[in-house]
Write a protein that holds these residues in place. Structure first.
Motif, PDB file in Angstrom:
ATOM      1  N   VAL A 114       0.832  -1.201   0.000  1.00 46.06           N
ATOM      2  CA  VAL A 114       0.000   0.000   0.000  1.00 46.06           C
ATOM      3  C   VAL A 114       0.869   1.255   0.000  1.00 46.06           C
ATOM      4  O   VAL A 114       2.039   1.213   0.361  1.00 46.06           O
ATOM      5  CB  VAL A 114      -0.953   0.044   1.224  1.00 46.06           C
ATOM      6  CG1 VAL A 114      -1.951  -1.110   1.173  1.00 46.06           C
ATOM      7  CG2 VAL A 114      -0.185   0.050   2.532  1.00 46.06           C
ATOM      8  N   ALA A 115       0.247   2.364  -0.407  1.00 47.81           N
ATOM      9  CA  ALA A 115       0.868   3.689  -0.326  1.00 47.81           C
ATOM     10  C   ALA A 115       0.063   4.492   0.685  1.00 47.81           C
ATOM     11  O   ALA A 115      -1.154   4.667   0.523  1.00 47.81           O
ATOM     12  CB  ALA A 115       0.850   4.373  -1.689  1.00 47.81           C
ATOM     13  N   LEU A 116       0.723   4.940   1.731  1.00 51.95           N
ATOM     14  CA  LEU A 116       0.034   5.724   2.752  1.00 51.95           C
ATOM     15  C   LEU A 116      -0.365   7.079   2.184  1.00 51.95           C
ATOM     16  O   LEU A 116       0.401   7.722   1.468  1.00 51.95           O
ATOM     17  CB  LEU A 116       0.931   5.910   3.974  1.00 51.95           C
ATOM     18  CG  LEU A 116       1.361   4.626   4.693  1.00 51.95           C
ATOM     19  CD1 LEU A 116       2.240   4.961   5.890  1.00 51.95           C
ATOM     20  CD2 LEU A 116       0.159   3.802   5.126  1.00 51.95           C
ATOM     21  N   LYS A 117      -1.601   7.515   2.525  1.00 54.49           N
ATOM     22  CA  LYS A 117      -2.128   8.790   2.026  1.00 54.49           C
ATOM     23  C   LYS A 117      -2.292   9.823   3.125  1.00 54.49           C
ATOM     24  O   LYS A 117      -2.298  11.015   2.852  1.00 54.49           O
ATOM     25  CB  LYS A 117      -3.512   8.583   1.392  1.00 54.49           C
ATOM     26  CG  LYS A 117      -3.560   7.636   0.241  1.00 54.49           C
ATOM     27  CD  LYS A 117      -4.918   7.626  -0.434  1.00 54.49           C
ATOM     28  CE  LYS A 117      -6.058   7.309   0.517  1.00 54.49           C
ATOM     29  NZ  LYS A 117      -7.372   7.219  -0.129  1.00 54.49           N
ATOM     30  N   GLY A 118      -2.505   9.388   4.354  1.00 53.93           N
ATOM     31  CA  GLY A 118      -2.752  10.334   5.423  1.00 53.93           C
ATOM     32  C   GLY A 118      -2.975   9.616   6.741  1.00 53.93           C
ATOM     33  O   GLY A 118      -2.910   8.388   6.811  1.00 53.93           O
ATOM     34  N   VAL A 119      -3.243  10.404   7.765  1.00 53.25           N
ATOM     35  CA  VAL A 119      -3.516   9.877   9.096  1.00 53.25           C
ATOM     36  C   VAL A 119      -4.988  10.099   9.405  1.00 53.25           C
ATOM     37  O   VAL A 119      -5.490  11.221   9.311  1.00 53.25           O
ATOM     38  CB  VAL A 119      -2.633  10.573  10.155  1.00 53.25           C
ATOM     39  CG1 VAL A 119      -2.966  10.072  11.553  1.00 53.25           C
ATOM     40  CG2 VAL A 119      -1.161  10.363   9.844  1.00 53.25           C
ATOM     41  N   VAL A 120      -5.676   9.028   9.745  1.00 49.52           N
ATOM     42  CA  VAL A 120      -7.093   9.119  10.098  1.00 49.52           C
ATOM     43  C   VAL A 120      -7.228   9.666  11.515  1.00 49.52           C
ATOM     44  O   VAL A 120      -8.041  10.553  11.783  1.00 49.52           O
ATOM     45  CB  VAL A 120      -7.780   7.742   9.980  1.00 49.52           C
ATOM     46  CG1 VAL A 120      -9.225   7.806  10.454  1.00 49.52           C
ATOM     47  CG2 VAL A 120      -7.685   7.226   8.548  1.00 49.52           C
ATOM     48  N   GLY A 121      -6.435   9.139  12.442  1.00 49.55           N
ATOM     49  CA  GLY A 121      -6.507   9.601  13.816  1.00 49.55           C
ATOM     50  C   GLY A 121      -5.629   8.781  14.736  1.00 49.55           C
ATOM     51  O   GLY A 121      -5.025   7.789  14.327  1.00 49.55           O
ATOM     52  N   VAL A 122      -5.582   9.221  15.983  1.00 49.13           N
ATOM     53  CA  VAL A 122      -4.866   8.522  17.041  1.00 49.13           C
ATOM     54  C   VAL A 122      -5.892   8.175  18.105  1.00 49.13           C
ATOM     55  O   VAL A 122      -6.660   9.039  18.538  1.00 49.13           O
ATOM     56  CB  VAL A 122      -3.741   9.398  17.638  1.00 49.13           C
ATOM     57  CG1 VAL A 122      -3.016   8.666  18.752  1.00 49.13           C
ATOM     58  CG2 VAL A 122      -2.756   9.813  16.538  1.00 49.13           C
ATOM     59  N   TYR A 123      -5.920   6.918  18.518  1.00 47.86           N
ATOM     60  CA  TYR A 123      -6.971   6.399  19.389  1.00 47.86           C
ATOM     61  C   TYR A 123      -6.376   5.711  20.606  1.00 47.86           C
ATOM     62  O   TYR A 123      -5.330   5.067  20.506  1.00 47.86           O
ATOM     63  CB  TYR A 123      -7.834   5.380  18.624  1.00 47.86           C
ATOM     64  CG  TYR A 123      -8.424   5.930  17.358  1.00 47.86           C
ATOM     65  CD1 TYR A 123      -9.732   6.396  17.329  1.00 47.86           C
ATOM     66  CD2 TYR A 123      -7.678   5.987  16.181  1.00 47.86           C
ATOM     67  CE1 TYR A 123     -10.279   6.910  16.162  1.00 47.86           C
ATOM     68  CE2 TYR A 123      -8.218   6.504  15.018  1.00 47.86           C
ATOM     69  CZ  TYR A 123      -9.516   6.968  15.015  1.00 47.86           C
ATOM     70  OH  TYR A 123     -10.052   7.473  13.853  1.00 47.86           O
ATOM     71  N   LEU A 124      -7.066   5.810  21.731  1.00 47.38           N
ATOM     72  CA  LEU A 124      -6.744   5.028  22.918  1.00 47.38           C
ATOM     73  C   LEU A 124      -7.881   4.051  23.145  1.00 47.38           C
ATOM     74  O   LEU A 124      -9.052   4.421  23.076  1.00 47.38           O
ATOM     75  CB  LEU A 124      -6.602   5.915  24.160  1.00 47.38           C
ATOM     76  CG  LEU A 124      -5.256   6.566  24.391  1.00 47.38           C
ATOM     77  CD1 LEU A 124      -5.292   7.392  25.674  1.00 47.38           C
ATOM     78  CD2 LEU A 124      -4.124   5.565  24.440  1.00 47.38           C
ATOM     79  N   TYR A 125      -7.520   2.818  23.402  1.00 48.72           N
ATOM     80  CA  TYR A 125      -8.514   1.767  23.601  1.00 48.72           C
ATOM     81  C   TYR A 125      -8.005   0.821  24.676  1.00 48.72           C
ATOM     82  O   TYR A 125      -6.872   0.352  24.608  1.00 48.72           O
ATOM     83  CB  TYR A 125      -8.731   1.006  22.282  1.00 48.72           C
ATOM     84  CG  TYR A 125      -9.582  -0.220  22.425  1.00 48.72           C
ATOM     85  CD1 TYR A 125     -10.954  -0.118  22.619  1.00 48.72           C
ATOM     86  CD2 TYR A 125      -9.016  -1.489  22.385  1.00 48.72           C
ATOM     87  CE1 TYR A 125     -11.743  -1.244  22.762  1.00 48.72           C
ATOM     88  CE2 TYR A 125      -9.793  -2.619  22.522  1.00 48.72           C
ATOM     89  CZ  TYR A 125     -11.156  -2.489  22.708  1.00 48.72           C
ATOM     90  OH  TYR A 125     -11.931  -3.609  22.853  1.00 48.72           O
ATOM     91  N   THR A 126      -8.841   0.558  25.667  1.00 44.26           N
ATOM     92  CA  THR A 126      -8.517  -0.437  26.681  1.00 44.26           C
ATOM     93  C   THR A 126      -9.388  -1.656  26.439  1.00 44.26           C
ATOM     94  O   THR A 126     -10.620  -1.567  26.480  1.00 44.26           O
ATOM     95  CB  THR A 126      -8.731   0.111  28.098  1.00 44.26           C
ATOM     96  OG1 THR A 126      -7.897   1.265  28.271  1.00 44.26           O
ATOM     97  CG2 THR A 126      -8.362  -0.928  29.152  1.00 44.26           C
ATOM     98  N   ALA A 127      -8.749  -2.776  26.151  1.00 40.46           N
ATOM     99  CA  ALA A 127      -9.466  -4.012  25.835  1.00 40.46           C
ATOM    100  C   ALA A 127     -10.116  -4.571  27.097  1.00 40.46           C
ATOM    101  O   ALA A 127      -9.442  -4.758  28.110  1.00 40.46           O
ATOM    102  CB  ALA A 127      -8.512  -5.032  25.231  1.00 40.46           C
ATOM    103  N   SER A 128     -11.402  -4.845  27.010  1.00 44.24           N
ATOM    104  CA  SER A 128     -12.108  -5.423  28.156  1.00 44.24           C
ATOM    105  C   SER A 128     -11.654  -6.856  28.422  1.00 44.24           C
ATOM    106  O   SER A 128     -11.717  -7.331  29.554  1.00 44.24           O
ATOM    107  CB  SER A 128     -13.623  -5.377  27.931  1.00 44.24           C
ATOM    108  OG  SER A 128     -13.963  -6.083  26.758  1.00 44.24           O
ATOM    109  N   SER A 129     -11.151  -7.528  27.397  1.00 41.88           N
ATOM    110  CA  SER A 129     -10.741  -8.923  27.545  1.00 41.88           C
ATOM    111  C   SER A 129      -9.499  -9.101  28.413  1.00 41.88           C
ATOM    112  O   SER A 129      -9.355 -10.107  29.095  1.00 41.88           O
ATOM    113  CB  SER A 129     -10.506  -9.553  26.177  1.00 41.88           C
ATOM    114  OG  SER A 129      -9.460  -8.876  25.506  1.00 41.88           O
ATOM    115  N   ASN A 130      -8.578  -8.096  28.365  1.00 38.15           N
ATOM    116  CA  ASN A 130      -7.330  -8.263  29.112  1.00 38.15           C
ATOM    117  C   ASN A 130      -6.890  -7.015  29.880  1.00 38.15           C
ATOM    118  O   ASN A 130      -5.874  -7.043  30.552  1.00 38.15           O
ATOM    119  CB  ASN A 130      -6.205  -8.730  28.179  1.00 38.15           C
ATOM    120  CG  ASN A 130      -5.927  -7.736  27.066  1.00 38.15           C
ATOM    121  OD1 ASN A 130      -6.387  -6.600  27.083  1.00 38.15           O
ATOM    122  ND2 ASN A 130      -5.177  -8.181  26.069  1.00 38.15           N
TER     123      ASN A 130
END
Length: 146
Positions: free
Chosen positions: A61-77
């Protein structure tokens, strides 16, 4: 106890209204995710995104841009992940390439096909990232300083 967030990358690859997804085995079930994975030592975020995409899907792939930066805490672990999500265009498919361990298939799916299968999402970030990509704008790649 020391808290260590995990730095990950993901790639939104769209072609003709379909998104490149991976079907992978996780926790004994098949789940859907964007091509994604962990940043490795001595690697830039951009390099990680391109590497993970080709390793998990066979697509260069060729990168085109940044969609965003996200923080996520997995409920599983309870692990917290910082995801940098990139937008990319498909360049070339290496159909002979063996995919990463745990990856069952690379699939092209519409947003609606994904939205109708929330029980198969690896995390809610899947649809959130696609919706953010569709809503735009993406950010210039220069926002990521290597």
């Amino acid at each position: 106890m020391t808290w260590h967030p995990h730095i990950t990358v993901a790639t939104i690859v769209e072609a003709d209204g379909r998104f490149l997804m991976v079907e992978e085995s996780k926790g004994g079930r098949l789940v859907l995710n964007q091509p994604a994975g962990h940043l490795e030592p001595d690697e830039t975020l951009r390099q990680a995104a391109v590497r993970e995409t080709i390793e998990e899907t066979g697509w260069e792939v060729a990168l085109k841009g940044v969609v965003g930066v996200y923080l996520y805490t997995a409920s599983s672990n309870g692990v917290t992940y910082q995801r940098v999500c990139f937008a990319a265009s498909p360049v070339r498919h290496e159909s002979h390439r063996e995919l990463d361990s745990g990856i069952v298939a690379a699939l092209w799916m519409t947003r609606d096909e994904l939205a109708n299968q929330p029980e198969r999402w690896r995390s809610e970030l899947i649809l959130r990232c696609i919706d953010d990509y569709l809503a735009g704008p993406t950010h210039d790649l220069a926002v990521i300083r290597d």
